[in-house]
Enzyme design. Structure first.
Site: not given
Ligand SMILES: NC(=O)c1ccc[n+]([C@@H]2O[C@H](COP(=O)([O-])OP(=O)(O)OC[C@H]3O[C@@H](n4cnc5c(N)ncnc54)[C@H](O)[C@@H]3O)[C@@H](O)[C@H]2O)c1
Length: 253
Positions: A156-158
């Site tokens: 999700a961060y990526n």
């Protein structure tokens, strides 16, 4: 002799602590006037006072959530109101909610994108017209090397940081003829106070993060700030649309 960023006005987001504060300190040492912004009003006050007393910097600050359009607009406008121009925008506000994709909740997914992508979109959107009018500007985003090596638990961060990397190339092309450069600095694990705490509380996790770094250690915050300082300067005049990793070799090329 004038310092490298003498007479430059820089907005640094997420500057209350961590890498953002290290960047603000570095730009202050380079001679820039600063607008610092963060969600954390108390931390921001302490950071402003430190920048003034330790570095003699001229500092204005704006507290609030930069994923909110109106707060981003207020922050960017403050540069002109306090110092008459805006030369540099460092989109540093962000931070991961690092967990397996399947364990995210709707709230953590939304927060991840708000924090890491909407902050960058809104601040850049308000900064560009001002930089265009001056025919000069430097936008430096904080991305993540994990977009390149697909680090575990970072999906999700990526997605959010990958959005920042994509925004970098598209904006760089669009504004290349306006004297504005747009680049992203992509760190691996960095020795922030948070990382120091993890090293103490969960040494196995810290070692796992470091295991992918050929240099065998996290980056120091100053090493990230050094790259930001270069890209924020007039000297980096022919560098645009780049995602530059500061990663001890954890991805190469
Ligand atoms: N620490 C690392 O290992 C690492 C690695 C790669 C990339 N990065 C990126 O570097 C940047 C700085 O990381 P850090 O470790 O210093 O993070 P941090 O969590 O220590 O600090 C981030 C700051 O941004 C602020 N912030 C977050 N969301 C905000 C919002 N919506 N509006 C205003 N302020 C907001 C926070 O309050 C905080 O003060 C982040 O973008 C992060 O994703 C960090």
């Amino acid at each position: 002799m004038n310092k490298k960023l003498h007479d430059n006005v820089a907005v640094v987001t997420g500057a209350a602590k961590g890498i953002g504060l290290a960047i603000a300190e570095r730009l202050a040492r380079d001679g820039a006037k600063l607008v610092i912004a963060d969600l954390d009003a108390g931390g921001l006050k302490e950071a402003a006072s430190r920048l003034k007393t330790e570095y003699g910097a001229e500092v204005a600050s704006c507290a609030g959530d930069l994923a909110e359009q109106s707060i981003a607009e207020k922050t960017i406008n403050l540069a002109g109101e306090a110092f008459g121009r805006l030369d540099i925008l460092v989109n540093n506000a962000g931070g991961g909610i690092i967990k397996p994709f399947s364990e995210h909740s709707p709230e953590t997914l939304r927060t991840t994108i708000d924090r890491n992508l909407w902050t960058v979109l809104w601040c850049s959107w308000y900064a560009v017209p001002k930089m265009r009018a001056q025919r000069y500007g430097r936008i430096v985003n904080l991305g993540a090397d994990s977009v390149r090596n697909g680090l575990w638990d970072h999906a999700a961060y990526n997605a959010a940081k990958g959005g920042v990397h994509g925004l970098t190339t598209g904006m760089a092309r669009e504004f290349a003829a306006d004297g504005i450069t747009i680049n992203t600095v992509a760190p691996c694990a960095v020795n922030t106070p948070q990382m120091v705490a993890i090293t103490k509380s969960d040494p196995a996790l810290a070692a796992k993060f470091v295991s992918v770094i050929p240099m065998g250690r996290p980056a120091e915050m100053e090493e990230v700030a050094s790259m930001v300082s270069y890209l924020a300067s007039a000297e980096a005049s022919f560098v645009t649309g780049q995602v530059i990793s500061v990663n001890g070799g954890s991805t190469m090329l």
